[in-house]
Motif scaffolding. Structure first.
Motif, PDB file in Angstrom:
ATOM      1  N   SER A  18      -2.684 -15.404  -3.002  1.00  9.55           N
ATOM      2  CA  SER A  18      -2.293 -14.956  -1.660  1.00  9.55           C
ATOM      3  C   SER A  18      -1.284 -15.893  -1.000  1.00  9.55           C
ATOM      4  O   SER A  18      -0.381 -15.444  -0.293  1.00  9.55           O
ATOM      5  N   LYS A  57       5.228  -4.120   6.707  1.00  6.12           N
ATOM      6  CA  LYS A  57       4.823  -3.172   5.671  1.00  6.12           C
ATOM      7  C   LYS A  57       5.902  -3.022   4.604  1.00  6.12           C
ATOM      8  O   LYS A  57       5.633  -3.113   3.397  1.00  6.12           O
ATOM      9  N   TYR A  60       6.375  -6.496   2.613  1.00  6.03           N
ATOM     10  CA  TYR A  60       5.449  -6.917   1.560  1.00  6.03           C
ATOM     11  C   TYR A  60       5.613  -6.069   0.299  1.00  6.03           C
ATOM     12  O   TYR A  60       5.402  -6.541  -0.816  1.00  6.03           O
ATOM     13  N   TYR A  91      -0.716  -1.309  -9.092  1.00  9.91           N
ATOM     14  CA  TYR A  91      -1.755  -2.040  -8.358  1.00  9.91           C
ATOM     15  C   TYR A  91      -2.374  -1.101  -7.326  1.00  9.91           C
ATOM     16  O   TYR A  91      -1.747  -0.130  -6.880  1.00  9.91           O
ATOM     17  N   LYS A  92      -3.620  -1.410  -6.979  1.00 13.84           N
ATOM     18  CA  LYS A  92      -4.297  -0.619  -5.955  1.00 13.84           C
ATOM     19  C   LYS A  92      -3.766  -1.024  -4.589  1.00 13.84           C
ATOM     20  O   LYS A  92      -3.007  -1.974  -4.462  1.00 13.84           O
ATOM     21  N   LEU A  93      -4.165  -0.337  -3.582  1.00 14.37           N
ATOM     22  CA  LEU A  93      -3.692  -0.611  -2.230  1.00 14.37           C
ATOM     23  C   LEU A  93      -3.860  -2.089  -1.905  1.00 14.37           C
ATOM     24  O   LEU A  93      -4.959  -2.641  -2.010  1.00 14.37           O
ATOM     25  N   TYR A  94      -2.742  -2.723  -1.559  1.00 15.58           N
ATOM     26  CA  TYR A  94      -2.784  -4.167  -1.311  1.00 15.58           C
ATOM     27  C   TYR A  94      -3.298  -4.455   0.096  1.00 15.58           C
ATOM     28  O   TYR A  94      -2.861  -3.838   1.066  1.00 15.58           O
ATOM     29  N   LYS A  95      -4.215  -5.423   0.176  1.00 13.42           N
ATOM     30  CA  LYS A  95      -4.753  -5.848   1.465  1.00 13.42           C
ATOM     31  C   LYS A  95      -4.068  -7.141   1.869  1.00 13.42           C
ATOM     32  O   LYS A  95      -4.137  -8.143   1.159  1.00 13.42           O
ATOM     33  N   TYR A  96      -3.403  -7.079   3.002  1.00 15.46           N
ATOM     34  CA  TYR A  96      -2.592  -8.202   3.483  1.00 15.46           C
ATOM     35  C   TYR A  96      -3.439  -9.473   3.605  1.00 15.46           C
ATOM     36  O   TYR A  96      -4.514  -9.469   4.201  1.00 15.46           O
ATOM     37  N   TYR A  98      -4.609 -11.251   0.916  1.00 12.99           N
ATOM     38  CA  TYR A  98      -5.470 -11.447  -0.253  1.00 12.99           C
ATOM     39  C   TYR A  98      -4.619 -11.616  -1.518  1.00 12.99           C
ATOM     40  O   TYR A  98      -3.416 -11.339  -1.525  1.00 12.99           O
ATOM     41  N   LEU A 100      -3.251 -10.659  -5.225  1.00 16.95           N
ATOM     42  CA  LEU A 100      -2.868  -9.361  -5.792  1.00 16.95           C
ATOM     43  C   LEU A 100      -3.099  -9.390  -7.300  1.00 16.95           C
ATOM     44  O   LEU A 100      -2.515 -10.215  -8.007  1.00 16.95           O
TER      45      LEU A 100
END
Length: 421
Positions: A18, A57, A60, A91-96, A98, A100
Motif C-alpha cells: 500500500s 479515482k 489510482y 484484480y478485484k475492486l481496489y480498496k484505497y 490497502y 493490491l
C-alpha cells in the motif's frame, strides 16, 4: 513438415504494498494540482484536498496499471523470461489505502537455437566513395556563386584577385582606360603581360609598363606595337567562391568549396552506413527465415495475442525509415520478432541512445544533405514523439542484435562503387 510455434499461457499472482501505491498516487495528485486549472482558483493554487476529491479515482487506476506493469516487467527481466504479446492484468475492486494483489496472464513461446546460424554466410556490401561521387553531389545540390571582397590597403595582389586600374599612355595627362577591371586568373588581352605585372603590387601603387598593345585595347591604330604605359592601381578585390543550395529551404546557407567538400564526404559516409545497415538487415532476415522455414504461427494465436498490432507498428517504422517492408508477411515478422525478443533477454542488450541518434541522422541525411538546421529540427521532433522514438529504439535494438550474431557468421563482402548504387 510445418511446425507451429508452441505458445502457451501462464499466470501468476503479484502484490504491491500500500505504501508504494499511496506514494505514487500522492505524486500524481501533486502534479495535477500544479498543472490543472480549477474553477475559482489560480493555476496551481487549488488545495490538495480538493484535487484528491476530484481526481483520486482516475489517478489510482492510472497508477495501479503503471505499478503492475513495472513490477511484472522487472520480474521477467530478472528471471530472463521471454514473453510474446502484451500481458493482461486482473484484480478485484481496489480498496484505497490497502495492498493490491493482482493476477497477470502472459504467453511464452518456442526457443530458437541461435547456434543454428553460426558459420552461415552473409553478404555485406563494401562501398567505395570516389572523388567524382563527391563532385557529382555538390553539382547536383549546389550552385557556385562568386563574390568579390575589397581588400585592405596593405594587401598584396595575387593571381585570384580582381583589380581596378587606370591606364595612361606615355604620361599622366593621357588617360586611355579609366576604372578598368582586370581579373588576373584569365587573359584580358589589353596589354601584354599586364596580369603578371600586377601580381605582388599593392593598393594605390603606380608602375611603368613597356609592352605590346593587344586586341582589346580601345585604340586599334596602335595594335601590336610596343608602347609605354603608366598603371595606377585603384582597388583590389579578393575572389570568394561560395556554394548556395538549390533547395529553396536552404538558400540562406552559403559554403566555401572546402567546407562543402568536407561536409559532403561526411554525408556520403552516413548514406553509406545506411545502405550497409539496410543490406545487413535484409540479408540476415533472409538467412533467418531460410533456416527456420519449418516454423510458423497459427492464425488463432495471431489474433489471440493481437500481434497484428505490433506488425502494423513495424510497418509504420519501415515506411518512415525504408519506404518498404523488409519482411514478406505478418507471420514471418512475428517469428522474427519472437527470435529478437529472446536474444534481447539472453544477451541483456539495451537500447543505445547514440545509436538511435546515428540511425535518425542517417535516415534524414538520405534525403537532405547539408541543411543542419532542418536536420536538427527533425531530430528534435522525433525525440519529442515518444511513440516514434520507441519504434526507432526497437529497430536499433534489432540491428544491435543482428550485429552481435553475425560476428559468428562468415562475412562475404561484395564491392560496389557509390555511383552504381
Amino acid at each position: 513438415m510445418m511446425n507451429f510455434i508452441p505458445i502457451y499461457s501462464k499466470e501468476m499472482n503479484m502484490t504491491i504494498i500500500s505504501k508504494i501505491i499511496m506514494d505514487h498516487i500522492q505524486k500524481e495528485l501533486l502534479i495535477i494540482s500544479q498543472n490543472k486549472n480549477i474553477k475559482g482558483f489560480r493555476k496551481g493554487k487549488a488545495p490538495l484536498s480538493l484535487i484528491t476529491k476530484l481526481f483520486v479515482k482516475d489517478t489510482y487506476k492510472k497508477v495501479l496499471y503503471k505499478l503492475m506493469n513495472d513490477m511484472f516487467y522487472k520480474f521477467i527481466y530478472e528471471k530472463k523470461i521471454n514473453i510474446i504479446g502484451q500481458p493482461k492484468f486482473y484484480y478485484k475492486l481496489y480498496k484505497y489505502g490497502y495492498n493490491l494483489t493482482f493476477n497477470v496472464c502472459y504467453y511464452q513461446c518456442h526457443e530458437f537455437d541461435i547456434q543454428q546460424l553460426n558459420n552461415m554466410v552473409i553478404e555485406i556490401p563494401d562501398i567505395n566513395i570516389q572523388e567524382q561521387d563527391i563532385k557529382n553531389i555538390i553539382k547536383q545540390n549546389y550552385i557556385k556563386n562568386i563574390t568579390w571582397l575589397i581588400s585592405s590597403n596593405n594587401y598584396v595582389i595575387s593571381i585570384n584577385d580582381r583589380v581596378t586600374i587606370d591606364i595612361y599612355l606615355n604620361n599622366k595627362n593621357n588617360l586611355v582606360l579609366k576604372n578598368k577591371k582586370i581579373v588576373l586568373d584569365k587573359e584580358n588581352y589589353i596589354i601584354q603581360d599586364l596580369e603578371i605585372a600586377l601580381i605582388n603590387k599593392k593598393h594605390n601603387e603606380e608602375f611603368y609598363l613597356n609592352k605590346i598593345v593587344l586586341n582589346n585595347y580601345p585604340n586599334k591604330n596602335i595594335l601590336n606595337t610596343k608602347q609605354n604605359f603608366i598603371i595606377h592601381i585603384k582597388k583590389i578585390e579578393i575572389k570568394k567562391e561560395v556554394y548556395i543550395s538549390k533547395d529553396i529551404y536552404n538558400v540562406n546557407n552559403h559554403f566555401t568549396y572546402k567546407i562543402l567538400y568536407n561536409n559532403t564526404i561526411k554525408q556520403l559516409e552516413l548514406i553509406k552506413k545506411k545502405i550497409i545497415r539496410n543490406a545487413i538487415l535484409h540479408n540476415f532476415i533472409k538467412i533467418f527465415l531460410k533456416n527456420f522455414n519449418n516454423i510458423t504461427i497459427s492464425n488463432n494465436t495471431l489474433i489471440q495475442l493481437k500481434l497484428h498490432k505490433e506488425y502494423n507498428e513495424y510497418c509504420i517504422l519501415t515506411n518512415i525509415l525504408y519506404q518498404k517492408l523488409l519482411l514478406k508477411n505478418i507471420k514471418e515478422y512475428i517469428i522474427f520478432k519472437i527470435f529478437i525478443n529472446q536474444i534481447i533477454i539472453k544477451m541483456n542488450i539495451k537500447s543505445n541512445m547514440n545509436l538511435i541518434l546515428d540511425m535518425i541522422t542517417e535516415e534524414i541525411t538520405y534525403v537532405n544533405y547539408i541543411n543542419h538546421n532542418i536536420n536538427k529540427k527533425y531530430i528534435n521532433n522525433i525525440f519529442k514523439n515518444k511513440y516514434l522514438l520507441q519504434l526507432i529504439s526497437i529497430h536499433t535494438l534489432e540491428y544491435q542484435i543482428i550485429n552481435n550474431i553475425i560476428k559468428n557468421m562468415k562475412i562475404k563482402k561484395i564491392k560496389f562503387n557509390f555511383s552504381n548504387i
